[in-house]
Design an enzyme around this catalytic site. Sequence first.
Site, PDB file in Angstrom:
ATOM      1  N   GLY A 121       0.794  -1.233   0.000  1.00  0.00           N
ATOM      2  CA  GLY A 121       0.000   0.000   0.000  1.00  0.00           C
ATOM      3  C   GLY A 121       0.819   1.271   0.000  1.00  0.00           C
ATOM      4  CD  GLU A 164       6.583  -1.193  -1.966  1.00  0.00           C
ATOM      5  OE1 GLU A 164       6.492  -1.858  -3.019  1.00  0.00           O
ATOM      6  OE2 GLU A 164       7.063  -1.645  -0.909  1.00  0.00           O
ATOM      7  CG  ASN A 176       5.455 -10.226  -2.605  1.00  0.00           C
ATOM      8  OD1 ASN A 176       4.939 -11.090  -3.335  1.00  0.00           O
ATOM      9  ND2 ASN A 176       6.676  -9.761  -2.812  1.00  0.00           N
ATOM     10  NE  ARG A 177       7.928 -11.314   2.946  1.00  0.00           N
ATOM     11  CZ  ARG A 177       8.171 -10.361   2.051  1.00  0.00           C
ATOM     12  NH1 ARG A 177       7.461 -10.295   0.941  1.00  0.00           N
ATOM     13  NH2 ARG A 177       9.154  -9.478   2.261  1.00  0.00           N
ATOM     14  CG  HIS A 237       6.996  -4.365  -5.368  1.00  0.00           C
ATOM     15  ND1 HIS A 237       6.464  -4.775  -4.171  1.00  0.00           N
ATOM     16  CD2 HIS A 237       6.484  -5.205  -6.312  1.00  0.00           C
ATOM     17  CE1 HIS A 237       5.672  -5.817  -4.371  1.00  0.00           C
ATOM     18  NE2 HIS A 237       5.668  -6.101  -5.664  1.00  0.00           N
ATOM     19  CE1 TYR A 283      12.928  -9.318   0.722  1.00  0.00           C
ATOM     20  CE2 TYR A 283      14.362  -7.958  -0.649  1.00  0.00           C
ATOM     21  CZ  TYR A 283      13.099  -8.298  -0.203  1.00  0.00           C
ATOM     22  OH  TYR A 283      12.008  -7.629  -0.677  1.00  0.00           O
ATOM     23  CD  GLU A 340      11.494  -3.810  -5.029  1.00  0.00           C
ATOM     24  OE1 GLU A 340      11.101  -2.664  -4.738  1.00  0.00           O
ATOM     25  OE2 GLU A 340      11.080  -4.838  -4.456  1.00  0.00           O
TER      26      GLU A 340
HETATM   27 ZN   LIG Z   1       6.956  -3.807  -2.353  1.00  0.00          ZN
END
Ligand SMILES: [Zn+2]
Length: 457
Positions: A98, A100, A158-159, A198, A258, A280
């Site tokens: 939210g 981004e 995103n998890r 993102h 990561y 990104e």
């Molecule tokens: Zn993101």
Amino acid sequence: MVFFPIILALAMALGAGAIREHGGSTAVSSGKFANKYLSNTELEDWLKDFSVRCGRISRLNSIGTSVQGRDLWVLELSDMPGQAEAEPAFKFVGNMHGDEPVGRELTIRLADWLCMNYKRDAMATSIIDNVHLHLLPSMNPDGFANRSRNNANNVDLNRDFPDQFFPQNNNEARRQPETLAVMKWIRQNNFVASASLHEGALVANYPWDGNVDKSSKYAESPDDSTFRFLASVYSKAHRNMSKSHEFPGGITNGAAWYPLYGGMQDWNYIHARCLELTLEIYDTKWPPESQIVQIWEENRQSMLELVSSTFKSGVHGKVFSSASGLPLAATIQVDGFNQTIKATSQFGNYHRLLPPGKAYKVTASMDGHTSRSVHVLSPNGESTALDFILDPTGGVGQQHKLMRLMTTHDDSDTMALLLYHSKFTFLSFLGVLVILFSCFGCKRRLWLRSEKSPAKV
Ligand SMILES: [Zn+2]
């Protein structure tokens, strides 16, 4: 001679009206942007207005609602919006987090640019004509309203997807409504590739996103080379991304950066065979509104080229049954890639993206049919058209005639099928003609005979 300058002027005028190659000079926009982050209501109004003014090539529909009941609007752009086509589908997802918001603005600017430049710019026209493009400007409108990363239930979307390594994440009943809506949408469409937008870094990220031991070592998927190719398409066309000091070439493997679990890109690849990138696109989250236009200019060509790669690279075609001539939902396997895709049952079309410039062995197989393999080579990096016609197991005779008509390195299998049918029709027609003439001759001889012997009456 006096007419020559007039003819020249006419020719120049006509030339200027033709579709131009893509370039900065064709950056037509409707100007319908306030250069601010649209609120959820303003975004909805913008999309509804767009779907009217650009109704010929677009369709707007909601794929579900958020926790707080906001619609998840998807804008579909195509020369046949809302209709099934034998074309690859591509999607952009914005605002999954939210806080981004840039993806919301880029997706609607992309829609506007495509609408304004369709039939004016070669790239816009080829995208609309060859791809079914879906745009979800905001996957997390509640998070946007609260300016928070998570949705209204405080879950990071995103998890929240099923994960390949950790089954405790696979309880569908506990999944968020935004996640479930997106999963259903993905299952209903033939998405070949996609990207979610993102902020917080400048890099094109690709699967896998994690390792079974939760380490941050490079996690190679079966399509690692394809993903690196697609991520590079984006980073190289971006004004700054490929110049990154942190990420060589402006791309990174997700787990090597990561590791995360329950992410959207891995699920897309595993369950929908959709090659999804996580882009990104700006170093900081929620950049100042004054930066929106510049960020759009930096990303526009990248977005266009990534969408175009769904038909400009790889191997594309259809699979038919030689017995019935009907499409087959065959499995397509490329040697060296431990991942298959399926042709659609409706059209038999398949779209296998691959890194360009290499030779591949492509195999089509279907239960009850004999598999068929073809070697393809695309030295200049363009896409290859390859249709298959499969014989039912044990079938002989007519099917072999059909196979001989098949050409494997161009788009002519459908044509071969038609040619076969037209040959058959022509031969049948000839046969009927011969019979008719024979009958006519017989009848005429009888008639002449009867004319010559009136005495019998
Ligand atoms: Zn993101």
